[in-house]
Structure formats: structure tokens, C-alpha cells
Design an enzyme around this catalytic site. Structure first.
Site, short mmCIF file in Angstrom:
data_model
loop_
_atom_site.label_atom_id
_atom_site.label_comp_id
_atom_site.label_asym_id
_atom_site.label_seq_id
_atom_site.Cartn_x
_atom_site.Cartn_y
_atom_site.Cartn_z
N SER A 186 0.77 -1.25 -0.11
CA SER A 186 0.07 -0.06 -0.07
C SER A 186 0.98 1.32 -0.25
O SER A 186 0.40 2.27 -0.60
CB SER A 186 -0.83 0.11 1.22
OG SER A 186 -0.30 0.13 2.61
N HIS B 46 8.89 3.32 8.93
CA HIS B 46 8.83 2.43 10.20
C HIS B 46 7.40 2.87 10.71
O HIS B 46 7.28 3.90 10.91
CB HIS B 46 9.71 2.32 10.95
CG HIS B 46 9.76 1.62 12.15
ND1 HIS B 46 9.96 0.37 12.20
CD2 HIS B 46 9.16 1.70 13.46
CE1 HIS B 46 9.69 -0.29 13.28
NE2 HIS B 46 9.17 0.58 14.08
O1 LIG Z 1 10.95 -0.83 9.56
C1 LIG Z 1 10.44 -1.61 10.33
N1 LIG Z 1 9.77 -2.54 9.88
C2 LIG Z 1 9.18 -2.58 8.67
C3 LIG Z 1 7.69 -2.64 8.71
O2 LIG Z 1 7.00 -3.02 9.65
N2 LIG Z 1 7.10 -1.87 7.76
C4 LIG Z 1 5.68 -1.78 7.62
O3 LIG Z 1 4.95 -2.84 6.92
C5 LIG Z 1 4.02 -2.15 6.60
C6 LIG Z 1 3.92 -2.31 4.83
O4 LIG Z 1 2.50 -2.09 4.21
P1 LIG Z 1 2.54 -2.13 2.94
O5 LIG Z 1 3.28 -0.71 2.30
O6 LIG Z 1 3.01 -3.37 2.33
O7 LIG Z 1 0.89 -2.11 2.72
C7 LIG Z 1 4.02 -0.58 6.60
O8 LIG Z 1 3.04 -0.39 7.89
C8 LIG Z 1 5.43 -0.35 7.02
O9 LIG Z 1 5.54 0.85 7.88
#
Ligand SMILES: O=CNCC(=O)N[C@@H]1O[C@H](COP(=O)(O)O)[C@@H](O)[C@H]1O
Ligand SMILES: Nc1nc2c(c(=O)[nH]1)N[C@@H](CNc1ccc(C(=O)N[C@@H](CCC(=O)O)C(=O)O)cc1)CN2
Length: 184
Positions: free
Chosen positions: A12, A96
Site C-alpha cells: 500500500s 517504520h
Molecule cells: O521498519 C520496520 N519494519 C518494517 C515494517 O514493519 N514496515 C511496515 O510494513 C507495512 C507495509 O505495508 P504495505 O506498504 O506493504 O501495505 C507498513 O506499515 C510499514 O511501515
């Protein structure tokens, strides 16, 4: 700047960057996508004809990034530690879903972050975009945004609210970095 976006999940944040690029919010162009697995978010790369690679081989990844003249790597839900090999050649940023240094480091990714925040009855959470160094979630912070989560009744709701702020924050950071680059 030529951007490469690294994903591992739903993508996303990647989709939000595509939308920001298409509306001209920033000049940078997403030229390449890398994932360590056949992530759901790769559908956005296919829909938008953005070249992508599914690989964990850093030599292969570095070669493709060079072929595409990448200036900046954006980690958006990428769950693999970036090694010195890549860090020596590219500037890397990461988003993050908490106010680092709280709820960061090994084990703190995705819902694990929001579960811990909820368990600890935090009233405020937020988002951090930082430069990536060899350690997890310890690079210099570029931008942080707070949000009131006192009304969130579970970790799922926190996750939803934080994700909205992530989408807004990540595109602001890209715009800021491209402006700084022009200034330099
Ligand atoms: O940096 C720390 N950890 C990495 C982390 O947790 N990242 C998190 O994963 C999610 C991905 O969502 P998407 O963009 O795939 O919908 C999003 O909330 C990021 O902040
Ligand atoms: N250099 C470096 N690499 C990074 C980050 C960094 O700041 N520095 N930020 C990362 C995003 N943040 C995390 C934080 C924790 C974990 C984590 O804990 N991973 C599990 C494995 C997760 C999985 O594969 O499901 C582990 O045990 O290592 C993964 C990405 C991506 N890679």
C-alpha cells in the site's frame, strides 16, 4: 531521482508512491521494484508496467539497480536486512510504523509493532522515515509524524490509522529529498 521500491507485503505504501508520482506530487520516477517473495504488492508493478525482480540475491539486485540508474532505494514494508554491499552503493530510506527508537529493531515489523503499542496502552503512536544503516531501524531520522491513538480500540485500528499517515509521510519525504538534491 530514479527510485527503486523494495516490498515484501501488500504494497500500500508502494501504491501511494505510484499515485503521488502520477499526480505530479514529486518529479521522481519509480523505475524498479524488488521483493524477496511473490508479494501481493507486485500487482501494482504489473498494473503500472514497472519492472520488478523477485530475488534475495544481492548481486543480482545490485546489478539490476545499476542497470536502471537508481538514485534512491525506498524500503516500504521490506522485511529483509539490507547488507553493507547495497548500503555502500546506494542511499536507502525506510518507513517504520512507530515513533523510533520506540518499538523498533529485530522482531518489530508490521502488526508486531501495533500489538506492542496497544499492549502498552500508548496514547500516541506515529511514523518514522529514516536513512538505513547496517543496524535495524537505527539510521538518521528524516521525518516523524505523531498521531493520537487514544480512541483506537485494538491493534488493527492503530495499524489502519498509522498506515494512512505513512502514505502521506513517505511521499513528503521523497519530495523533500529531491528538493534537497537540487539544492545541493
Ligand atoms: O521498519 C520496520 N519494519 C518494517 C515494517 O514493519 N514496515 C511496515 O510494513 C507495512 C507495509 O505495508 P504495505 O506498504 O506493504 O501495505 C507498513 O506499515 C510499514 O511501515
Ligand atoms: N540494514 C537495514 N536493513 C533493513 C532495515 C534497517 O533499518 N537497516 N529496516 C528493515 C525494516 N525493518 C525491519 C525490522 C525488523 C525485521 C525483523 O525482525 N525481521 C525478522 C524476519 C521477518 C520475516 O522474514 O518475516 C527477523 O527475524 O529478522 C525486519 C525488518 C528492512 N531492512
Amino acid at each position: 531521482m530514479n527510485l527503486a521500491v523494495f516490498i515484501s507485503g501488500g504494497g500500500s505504501n508502494f501504491k501511494a508512491l505510484i499515485d503521488a508520482q502520477d499526480e505530479g506530487y514529486f518529479k521522481s520516477q519509480i523505475k524498479y521494484v524488488v521483493s524477496n517473495k511473490d508479494a501481493a504488492g507486485l500487482k501494482y508493478a504489473r498494473e503500472n508496467n514497472i519492472a520488478y525482480l523477485i530475488s534475495k540475491d544481492e548481486y543480482e539486485i545490485i546489478k539490476k539497480l545499476k542497470d536502471h540508474n537508481i538514485d534512491l532505494i525506498v524500503l516500504a514494508g521490506y522485511l529483509v536486512k539490507i547488507s553493507k554491499k547495497i548500503l555502500d552503493e546506494f542511499t536507502v530510506i525506510n518507513i517504520h510504523p512507530s515513533l523510533l527508537p520506540k518499538y523498533g529493531g529485530k522482531g518489530f515489523y508490521g502488526m508486531n509493532v501495533h500489538n506492542a503499542v496497544f499492549e502498552n496502552k500508548e496514547k500516541v503512536s506515529g511514523v518514522t522515515v529514516h536513512f538505513v544503516n547496517e543496524n535495524l531501524d537505527e539510521g538518521d531520522i528524516i521525518l516523524q509524524k505523531e498521531l493520537d491513538i487514544s480512541k483506537c480500540k485494538d491493534a488493527e485500528e492503530i495499524s489502519k490509522e498509522v498506515l494512512k499517515v505513512e502514505h502521506q509521510t513517505l511521499k513528503e519525504v521523497i519530495k523533500k529529498l529531491e528538493e534537497d538534491k537540487c539544492a545541493r
